[in-house]
Motif scaffolding. Structure first.
Motif, PDB file in Angstrom:
ATOM      1  N   PRO A  60      -4.247  -3.490 -15.076  1.00 36.62           N
ATOM      2  CA  PRO A  60      -3.595  -2.189 -15.281  1.00 36.62           C
ATOM      3  C   PRO A  60      -3.749  -1.261 -14.075  1.00 36.62           C
ATOM      4  CG  PRO A  60      -4.918  -2.799 -17.184  1.00 36.62           C
ATOM      5  CD  PRO A  60      -5.236  -3.792 -16.095  1.00 36.62           C
ATOM      6  N   LEU A  61      -2.733  -0.476 -13.855  1.00 36.25           N
ATOM      7  CA  LEU A  61      -2.725   0.482 -12.754  1.00 36.25           C
ATOM      8  C   LEU A  61      -3.788   1.538 -12.975  1.00 36.25           C
ATOM      9  CD1 LEU A  61      -1.041   1.155 -10.177  1.00 36.25           C
ATOM     10  CD2 LEU A  61       0.277   2.686 -11.626  1.00 36.25           C
ATOM     11  N   ASP A  62      -4.635   1.752 -11.970  1.00 39.33           N
ATOM     12  CA  ASP A  62      -5.596   2.848 -12.024  1.00 39.33           C
ATOM     13  C   ASP A  62      -5.388   3.717 -10.782  1.00 39.33           C
ATOM     14  OD1 ASP A  62      -6.901   1.567  -9.890  1.00 39.33           O
ATOM     15  OD2 ASP A  62      -8.535   0.803 -11.128  1.00 39.33           O
ATOM     16  N   ASP A  63      -6.381   4.476 -10.379  1.00 39.77           N
ATOM     17  CA  ASP A  63      -6.218   5.382  -9.239  1.00 39.77           C
ATOM     18  C   ASP A  63      -6.058   4.667  -7.899  1.00 39.77           C
ATOM     19  OD1 ASP A  63      -6.354   7.570 -10.890  1.00 39.77           O
ATOM     20  OD2 ASP A  63      -8.502   7.905 -10.553  1.00 39.77           O
ATOM     21  N   THR A  64      -6.499   3.404  -7.816  1.00 36.38           N
ATOM     22  CA  THR A  64      -6.468   2.719  -6.529  1.00 36.38           C
ATOM     23  C   THR A  64      -5.705   1.397  -6.503  1.00 36.38           C
ATOM     24  OG1 THR A  64      -8.556   1.578  -6.986  1.00 36.38           O
ATOM     25  CG2 THR A  64      -8.692   3.713  -5.855  1.00 36.38           C
ATOM     26  N   PHE A  65      -5.489   0.786  -7.666  1.00 34.86           N
ATOM     27  CA  PHE A  65      -4.952  -0.572  -7.653  1.00 34.86           C
ATOM     28  C   PHE A  65      -4.298  -0.934  -8.987  1.00 34.86           C
ATOM     29  CE2 PHE A  65      -5.466  -5.195  -8.217  1.00 34.86           C
ATOM     30  CZ  PHE A  65      -4.899  -5.663  -7.047  1.00 34.86           C
TER      31      PHE A  65
ATOM     32  N   ASN B   8       5.730   4.618 -10.037  1.00 36.01           N
ATOM     33  CA  ASN B   8       7.129   4.317 -10.347  1.00 36.01           C
ATOM     34  C   ASN B   8       7.470   2.854 -10.062  1.00 36.01           C
ATOM     35  OD1 ASN B   8       7.582   6.962 -11.136  1.00 36.01           O
ATOM     36  ND2 ASN B   8       8.427   7.567  -9.160  1.00 36.01           N
ATOM     37  N   VAL B   9       7.024   2.353  -8.924  1.00 40.82           N
ATOM     38  CA  VAL B   9       7.290   0.954  -8.572  1.00 40.82           C
ATOM     39  C   VAL B   9       6.572   0.031  -9.558  1.00 40.82           C
ATOM     40  CG1 VAL B   9       6.860  -0.826  -6.831  1.00 40.82           C
ATOM     41  CG2 VAL B   9       7.809   1.385  -6.150  1.00 40.82           C
ATOM     42  N   PHE B  10       5.344   0.348  -9.897  1.00 44.08           N
ATOM     43  CA  PHE B  10       4.588  -0.465 -10.864  1.00 44.08           C
ATOM     44  C   PHE B  10       5.324  -0.521 -12.205  1.00 44.08           C
ATOM     45  CE2 PHE B  10       1.316  -1.476 -13.950  1.00 44.08           C
ATOM     46  CZ  PHE B  10       0.546  -2.434 -13.298  1.00 44.08           C
ATOM     47  N   GLU B  11       5.784   0.619 -12.667  1.00 44.49           N
ATOM     48  CA  GLU B  11       6.505   0.665 -13.947  1.00 44.49           C
ATOM     49  C   GLU B  11       7.792  -0.152 -13.895  1.00 44.49           C
ATOM     50  OE1 GLU B  11       6.962   4.811 -14.854  1.00 44.49           O
ATOM     51  OE2 GLU B  11       4.851   5.043 -15.418  1.00 44.49           O
TER      52      GLU B  11
ATOM     53  N   ALA C 213      -1.537  -0.983  -4.135  1.00 44.44           N
ATOM     54  CA  ALA C 213      -2.759  -0.249  -3.832  1.00 44.44           C
ATOM     55  C   ALA C 213      -2.438   1.151  -3.314  1.00 44.44           C
ATOM     56  CB  ALA C 213      -3.560  -1.000  -2.779  1.00 44.44           C
ATOM     57  N   SER C 214      -3.439   2.026  -3.387  1.00 42.40           N
ATOM     58  CA  SER C 214      -3.270   3.368  -2.833  1.00 42.40           C
ATOM     59  C   SER C 214      -3.916   3.428  -1.460  1.00 42.40           C
ATOM     60  CB  SER C 214      -3.909   4.409  -3.749  1.00 42.40           C
ATOM     61  OG  SER C 214      -5.292   4.185  -3.836  1.00 42.40           O
ATOM     62  N   GLY C 215      -3.400   4.307  -0.618  1.00 44.38           N
ATOM     63  CA  GLY C 215      -3.951   4.483   0.721  1.00 44.38           C
ATOM     64  C   GLY C 215      -3.483   3.433   1.701  1.00 44.38           C
ATOM     65  N   LYS C 216      -3.948   3.546   2.895  1.00 42.87           N
ATOM     66  CA  LYS C 216      -3.583   2.596   3.947  1.00 42.87           C
ATOM     67  C   LYS C 216      -4.572   1.445   3.940  1.00 42.87           C
ATOM     68  CE  LYS C 216      -1.604   6.122   6.959  1.00 42.87           C
ATOM     69  NZ  LYS C 216      -0.315   6.173   6.404  1.00 42.87           N
ATOM     70  N   GLU C 217      -4.133   0.313   3.493  1.00 40.50           N
ATOM     71  CA  GLU C 217      -4.986  -0.889   3.393  1.00 40.50           C
ATOM     72  C   GLU C 217      -4.755  -1.781   4.586  1.00 40.50           C
ATOM     73  OE1 GLU C 217      -7.245  -1.380   0.910  1.00 40.50           O
ATOM     74  OE2 GLU C 217      -6.662   0.514   0.069  1.00 40.50           O
TER      75      GLU C 217
ATOM     76  N   SER D 139       0.837  -1.189   0.000  1.00 42.36           N
ATOM     77  CA  SER D 139       0.000   0.000   0.000  1.00 42.36           C
ATOM     78  C   SER D 139       0.879   1.248   0.000  1.00 42.36           C
ATOM     79  CB  SER D 139      -0.894  -0.013   1.240  1.00 42.36           C
ATOM     80  OG  SER D 139      -1.760   1.092   1.233  1.00 42.36           O
ATOM     81  N   PHE D 140       0.541   2.206  -0.851  1.00 36.76           N
ATOM     82  CA  PHE D 140       1.320   3.431  -1.004  1.00 36.76           C
ATOM     83  C   PHE D 140       0.474   4.647  -0.635  1.00 36.76           C
ATOM     84  CE2 PHE D 140       3.342   0.419  -3.749  1.00 36.76           C
ATOM     85  CZ  PHE D 140       4.677   0.758  -3.767  1.00 36.76           C
ATOM     86  N   ASP D 141       1.061   5.577   0.119  1.00 36.03           N
ATOM     87  CA  ASP D 141       0.410   6.853   0.393  1.00 36.03           C
ATOM     88  C   ASP D 141       0.610   7.819  -0.765  1.00 36.03           C
ATOM     89  OD1 ASP D 141      -0.482   6.040   2.901  1.00 36.03           O
ATOM     90  OD2 ASP D 141       1.339   6.728   3.895  1.00 36.03           O
ATOM     91  N   ASN D 142       1.676   7.634  -1.509  1.00 34.45           N
ATOM     92  CA  ASN D 142       2.041   8.531  -2.599  1.00 34.45           C
ATOM     93  C   ASN D 142       1.785   7.834  -3.937  1.00 34.45           C
ATOM     94  OD1 ASN D 142       3.764   9.700  -4.684  1.00 34.45           O
ATOM     95  ND2 ASN D 142       4.632  10.955  -3.043  1.00 34.45           N
ATOM     96  N   GLY D 143       0.878   8.395  -4.741  1.00 34.03           N
ATOM     97  CA  GLY D 143       0.536   7.812  -6.040  1.00 34.03           C
ATOM     98  C   GLY D 143       1.703   7.779  -7.007  1.00 34.03           C
ATOM     99  N   SER D 144       2.575   8.755  -6.912  1.00 29.75           N
ATOM    100  CA  SER D 144       3.743   8.803  -7.783  1.00 29.75           C
ATOM    101  C   SER D 144       4.703   7.653  -7.471  1.00 29.75           C
ATOM    102  CB  SER D 144       4.448  10.152  -7.620  1.00 29.75           C
ATOM    103  OG  SER D 144       5.613  10.196  -8.390  1.00 29.75           O
TER     104      SER D 144
END
Length: 128
Positions: free
Chosen positions: A105-110, A91-94, A124-128, A82-87
């Protein structure tokens, strides 16, 4: 606390170096079969008996498989991060997608992928 343990088919050392680069982490320890109580043939003595990878986002233990107990690589484990920072997540996904396969595919949340070492990642985005 749960710490995933991953068994690689002889690529543990290379995989941990790769993940250290991607996640800006470190290998906190690494021992080979030569330094272990397990008897193995000479061609397996330099394989990894036990190790641990640590970064701000990821922690796991890992080793290489044994000749008499080969690992079955596939969908048997996924690493959920889980990431707090979308950037940072992007980067990690790429980076992990290079030479790998995007499963979702990567979207705003997953986003989900299989990296070049056949390990599945859920980012994922946010604290899961």
């Amino acid at each position: 606390m749960m710490i995933p343990y991953i068994v690689f088919p002889g690529t543990c050392k290379q995989a941990l170096a790769y993940y250290a680069s991607v996640f800006e982490g470190k290998i906190s320890f690494m021992t080979t079969f030569a330094d272990s109580p397990v008897e193995v043939q000479n061609d397996h003595k330099n394989r990894i008996f036990n190790s641990e990878f640590i970064s701000d986002k990821v922690r796991f233990k890992a080793s290489d498989d044994l000749p008499y107990h080969p690992v079955i690589v596939g969908s048997n484990i996924s690493m959920f991060v889980s990431f707090d920072n979308g950037s940072d997540r992007k980067n990690v996904f790429e980076e992990l997608s290079k030479e790998g396969q995007v499963l979702f595919p990567l979207d705003d949340t997953f986003g989900m992928l299989r990296d070049k070492y056949d390990l599945q990642w859920m980012l994922a985005s946010g604290k899961e």
